[in-house]
Write an enzyme that holds these catalytic residues in place. Sequence first.
Site, PDB file in Angstrom:
ATOM      1  CG  ASP A 139      -1.974  -1.123   1.166  1.00 34.01           C
ATOM      2  OD1 ASP A 139      -2.065  -1.814   0.134  1.00 34.01           O
ATOM      3  OD2 ASP A 139      -2.680  -1.311   2.176  1.00 34.01           O
ATOM      4  CG  ASP A 243      -5.270  -7.988   2.097  1.00 33.23           C
ATOM      5  OD1 ASP A 243      -4.228  -7.898   2.764  1.00 33.23           O
ATOM      6  OD2 ASP A 243      -5.534  -7.193   1.169  1.00 33.23           O
TER       7      ASP A 243
HETATM    8 MN    MN Z   1      -4.034  -2.881   2.723  1.00 28.87          MN
END
Ligand code: MN
Length: 318
Positions: A139, A243
């Site tokens: 990210d 996740d």
């Molecule tokens: Mn993430």
Amino acid sequence: MSDVEFKFHPNKKATIITAPFSGGQPKSGVELGPDYILKAGFQKQIEELGWDVNLVHALEGTNYENEKSQMTADEFGIKNGRIVGECCKKIHDAVKGAADNDRLPITIGGDHSIGSGTLSGMLEHNPDTCILWIDAHADINTPKTTDSGNLHGCPVSFVMGLDKDSYPEELKWIPHKLKPNRIAYIGLRDVDAGEKKILRDNNIKAFSMHHVDKYGIGKVVDMAIDAINPDRKFPIHLSYDVDAIDPSFVPATGTRVEGGLTLREGLYVAEAVAETGLLSSLDIVETNPLLAENDTHILDTVSAACAIGRCALGQTLL
Ligand SMILES: [Mn+2]
């Protein structure tokens, strides 16, 4: 009740901040995450650990889900810059507000684009804050490196100020307060080429599933905290993308990647952070009930999200 002590929150007060936002990625349903997690009894579970808990709906009265349908991209292909920027500012204010009032912010997403708001809020509250980012993904794309243009793949770069000449207007308010030596990753297994370069160039500590396999989760968590918080004196913000845990345990999430943490490894990370006594804030993001193929998928994913929260807030096995 829990025996775990929290150095930055000795009075054990917390605020659950709901962030029902999906504009950082294209799939509908992640905005329902907070609702499902609350309906599963999350607030009461945290209260049973001895916390005084209040609830703040950071996006109340907003209409981002409708605006998302008119998704447009800017010159770098970035989608939904305006609503992500506005939403993150509201989350930032809610997180900083809770922390300034001596309450530990627990932000429930929503997609991970809200991380720009939670991290910047905590870094303004206390610039010493260090970050543990638990995720299959880093990210840390910038508008220049992202292929998808989805902002849930970029929150870390904005708080770090990487490629800052490329930011959408509405994200320019984010203070660039995160230093590369104050964030560590655990659980990575799907990292874009541009992100690998960013991690290398900035010397950011990142533990992939390869490292978990090699050293075991216990050693990996120790090494991650050693890297960002060697004297164990800084507050820790735990940003937990569900996740990170393998999709066989956590199926109802937007960007599943095989080969993740077992459920126990995932919960161990939260327990180990609690054990340091340094937790100062927590995000639990990317629970998407609409991506479940059956009711068991929903139950498994929502239960895991709640368990991450309980473990981080002091639940122990013995
Ligand atoms: Mn993430």
